[in-house]
Motif scaffolding. Structure first.
Motif, mmCIF file in Angstrom:
data_model
loop_
_atom_site.group_PDB
_atom_site.id
_atom_site.type_symbol
_atom_site.label_atom_id
_atom_site.label_comp_id
_atom_site.label_asym_id
_atom_site.label_seq_id
_atom_site.Cartn_x
_atom_site.Cartn_y
_atom_site.Cartn_z
ATOM 1 N N THR A 16 39.537 41.404 40.761
ATOM 2 C CA THR A 16 38.604 40.301 40.994
ATOM 3 C C THR A 16 37.176 40.864 41.099
ATOM 4 O OG1 THR A 16 38.784 40.489 43.396
ATOM 5 C CG2 THR A 16 40.399 39.090 42.273
ATOM 6 N N PRO A 17 36.182 40.003 40.934
ATOM 7 C CA PRO A 17 34.799 40.475 41.078
ATOM 8 C C PRO A 17 34.531 41.132 42.432
ATOM 9 C CG PRO A 17 34.832 38.333 40.020
ATOM 10 C CD PRO A 17 36.236 38.603 40.439
ATOM 11 N N SER A 18 35.135 40.610 43.506
ATOM 12 C CA SER A 18 34.915 41.211 44.830
ATOM 13 C C SER A 18 35.530 42.600 44.908
ATOM 14 C CB SER A 18 35.494 40.310 45.931
ATOM 15 O OG SER A 18 36.894 40.193 45.787
ATOM 16 N N GLU A 19 36.706 42.776 44.275
ATOM 17 C CA GLU A 19 37.324 44.102 44.253
ATOM 18 C C GLU A 19 36.464 45.088 43.472
ATOM 19 O OE1 GLU A 19 42.120 43.255 44.550
ATOM 20 O OE2 GLU A 19 41.121 43.072 42.591
ATOM 21 N N ARG A 24 33.072 49.807 43.369
ATOM 22 C CA ARG A 24 31.813 50.425 42.935
ATOM 23 C C ARG A 24 31.017 50.942 44.130
ATOM 24 N NH1 ARG A 24 30.680 45.411 38.809
ATOM 25 N NH2 ARG A 24 31.925 46.179 37.031
ATOM 26 N N GLN A 25 31.073 50.179 45.224
ATOM 27 C CA GLN A 25 30.367 50.633 46.420
ATOM 28 C C GLN A 25 31.016 51.893 46.987
ATOM 29 O OE1 GLN A 25 27.416 49.143 47.701
ATOM 30 N NE2 GLN A 25 27.441 51.193 48.570
ATOM 31 N N TYR A 26 32.358 51.910 47.010
ATOM 32 C CA TYR A 26 33.054 53.114 47.456
ATOM 33 C C TYR A 26 32.682 54.303 46.585
ATOM 34 C CZ TYR A 26 36.244 50.452 50.518
ATOM 35 O OH TYR A 26 36.791 49.674 51.504
ATOM 36 N N LEU A 27 32.610 54.083 45.290
ATOM 37 C CA LEU A 27 32.268 55.159 44.359
ATOM 38 C C LEU A 27 30.873 55.701 44.666
ATOM 39 C CD1 LEU A 27 32.809 56.815 41.779
ATOM 40 C CD2 LEU A 27 31.877 54.887 40.459
ATOM 41 N N ALA A 28 29.927 54.789 44.879
ATOM 42 C CA ALA A 28 28.559 55.224 45.188
ATOM 43 C C ALA A 28 28.506 55.986 46.506
ATOM 44 C CB ALA A 28 27.637 54.012 45.233
ATOM 45 N N LEU A 69 40.399 53.567 38.959
ATOM 46 C CA LEU A 69 40.656 52.142 39.162
ATOM 47 C C LEU A 69 39.670 51.284 38.360
ATOM 48 C CD1 LEU A 69 41.440 51.677 42.973
ATOM 49 C CD2 LEU A 69 43.016 51.514 41.056
ATOM 50 N N LEU A 70 38.429 51.727 38.314
ATOM 51 C CA LEU A 70 37.418 50.944 37.610
ATOM 52 C C LEU A 70 37.553 51.033 36.097
ATOM 53 C CD1 LEU A 70 34.369 51.831 39.884
ATOM 54 C CD2 LEU A 70 35.278 49.527 39.510
ATOM 55 N N GLY A 71 38.025 52.170 35.614
ATOM 56 C CA GLY A 71 38.184 52.330 34.173
ATOM 57 C C GLY A 71 36.874 52.126 33.439
ATOM 58 N N ASP A 72 36.860 51.192 32.476
ATOM 59 C CA ASP A 72 35.643 50.946 31.709
ATOM 60 C C ASP A 72 34.734 49.895 32.352
ATOM 61 O OD1 ASP A 72 37.166 48.717 31.353
ATOM 62 O OD2 ASP A 72 37.317 48.866 29.167
ATOM 63 N N GLN A 73 35.021 49.543 33.611
ATOM 64 C CA GLN A 73 34.198 48.566 34.314
ATOM 65 C C GLN A 73 33.399 49.215 35.450
ATOM 66 O OE1 GLN A 73 35.780 44.542 34.858
ATOM 67 N NE2 GLN A 73 37.756 45.304 34.140
ATOM 68 N N VAL A 74 33.052 50.478 35.269
ATOM 69 C CA VAL A 74 32.262 51.164 36.291
ATOM 70 C C VAL A 74 30.935 50.464 36.506
ATOM 71 C CG1 VAL A 74 31.097 53.314 36.874
ATOM 72 C CG2 VAL A 74 33.368 53.373 35.836
#
Length: 382
Positions: A16-19, A24-28, A69-74
């Motif tokens: 989902t968009p929230s996930e 992305r925030q965790y990644l940053a 997890l993000l794959g191509d949606q980083v």
């Protein structure tokens, strides 16, 4: 994007968009935390540097998890949260124990334990990271704790005692010049008293502990002892070993005796029976480093008491009087108490806001009592 599957082999629903935002925030945040550790490592040497670099690598593993997890949606690179960005700036410019203390709190607040998208290993990593950073920060705290204790105690005592003195005298209705003279006298008397007291206290404490420190050269007598009749076992018993363990230890010493043995070196009373590191004379001299030196403690107490005690006097130095001087003095001292409380909280790994509010409540409580007493005596004298 990487295909995810349920335990039954069917494709998992797309995130989902929230996930996505959360990942992305965790990644940053992981990238920023790794950078903090790398910046800290550049200012360290030896084992501390290696440990910090290993922590940065561990954060890199967590980064890889979110990338997978993000794959191509980083998406576009996100900024880390404000706290982590601030830590990165502080680590780059200072690299002090304050940054390690803040990182300790950051690791302790990791959300991974309650996040189903993080692995149990990641949550365990964060908890262990907190302990690693705690140990690294403890080294810095040990190096500054003696002087820091005297400094914090001196500053807070100066703030509270002189505010209470100034408000108490001012409430009796005396002239502003009398209040100012009283505040200056309180500053000098308190600073000198604090400095002298800290000097005597620390010097006495170091002398007491030094008297209980094992002689670092006592091991030179071991090769000359009579193997069949000697008191080596008594040394171990006096330091806490049972009679049986002490006899066995003494037997082992003589079993492998060389002219360079230092087997009876035990750093502290509580270390008996535990393999302790070899101690040199310099080690013994530095054994009480966390206490600080008497002159350091005295100078810190004097300077910080004076720096704290001058604050409630400032309004009167600039010619204010009456309620305006009281309010301004209380406000300045309140800000200072909040600051010292927050610093103590940061260094101790505790919540800064709670420590700051505690300092404020204690300081204002003492000042309020003396102010009320001053009003009472002023009314009585009138």
């Amino acid at each position: 994007m990487t295909d995810l599957a349920t335990p039954f082999g069917t494709p998992a629903p797309p995130p989902t968009p929230s996930e996505l935002r959360r990942w992305r925030q965790y990644l940053a945040d992981e990238r920023a935390e790794a950078q903090v550790y790398r910046e800290l490592a550049q200012r360290r040497t030896g084992s501390e540097r290696d440990i910090l670099e290993a922590l940065a690598e561990a954060e890199g593993r967590h980064e890889s998890h979110w990338l997978e997890l993000l794959g191509d949606q980083v998406g576009k690179p996100r900024r880390a949260d404000a706290r982590t960005r601030l830590l990165a700036v502080l680590a780059k410019r200072f690299g002090s124990v304050f940054v390690l203390a803040l990182m300790q709190r950051a690791e302790a607040r990791s959300p991974y334990e309650s996040d189903a998208d993080a692995t149990p290993a990641m949550a365990a990593d964060e908890r262990i990271h907190g302990e690693v950073v705690r140990a690294l920060a403890a080294r810095g705290r040990s190096r500054l704790s003696g002087t820091f204790r005297a400094a914090v105690f001196g500053a807070n005592d100066g703030l509270v005692s002189n505010l209470a003195l100034v408000l108490g005298i001012g409430a009796t209705g005396v002239a502003p010049g009398v209040v100012l003279a009283t505040g200056i006298a309180g500053l000098l008397a308190g600073a000198l008293s604090m400095g002298a007291g800290e000097f005597v206290s620390v010097r006495s404490q170091r002398e007491l502990l030094a008297a209980s420190t094992p002689d670092p050269d006592a091991h030179t007598a071991v090769p000359s002892l009579d193997v069949d009749a000697n008191e080596l076992a008594l040394v171990y018993r006096a330091r806490g070993m049972s009679e049986q363990d002490a006899e066995a230890k003494a037997h082992d010493v003589f079993g492998g005796l060389t002219t360079t043995t230092s087997a009876i070196r035990i750093q502290r009373v509580g270390d008996a029976g535990i393999t302790a590191p070899e101690l040199s004379a310099a080690d013994v001299a530095d054994d009480h480093e966390e206490i600080g030196t008497a002159w350091q403690a005295a100078l810190s107490s004097f300077c910080f008491f004076a720096s704290g005690a001058i604050i409630p006097v400032l309004p009167y130095l600039f010619g204010l009087s009456g309620l305006g001087a009281v309010v301004l003095a209380a406000g300045l001292v309140g800000l200072a108490l909040l600051g010292t409380g927050a610093v103590v909280g940061l260094l101790s790994g505790g919540p800064p806001l709670r420590r700051a509010l505690r300092q404020l409540a204690i300081g204002f409580g003492a000042a309020a009592v003396t102010y009320l007493l001053g009003l009472l005596f002023g009314a009585t004298l009138a």
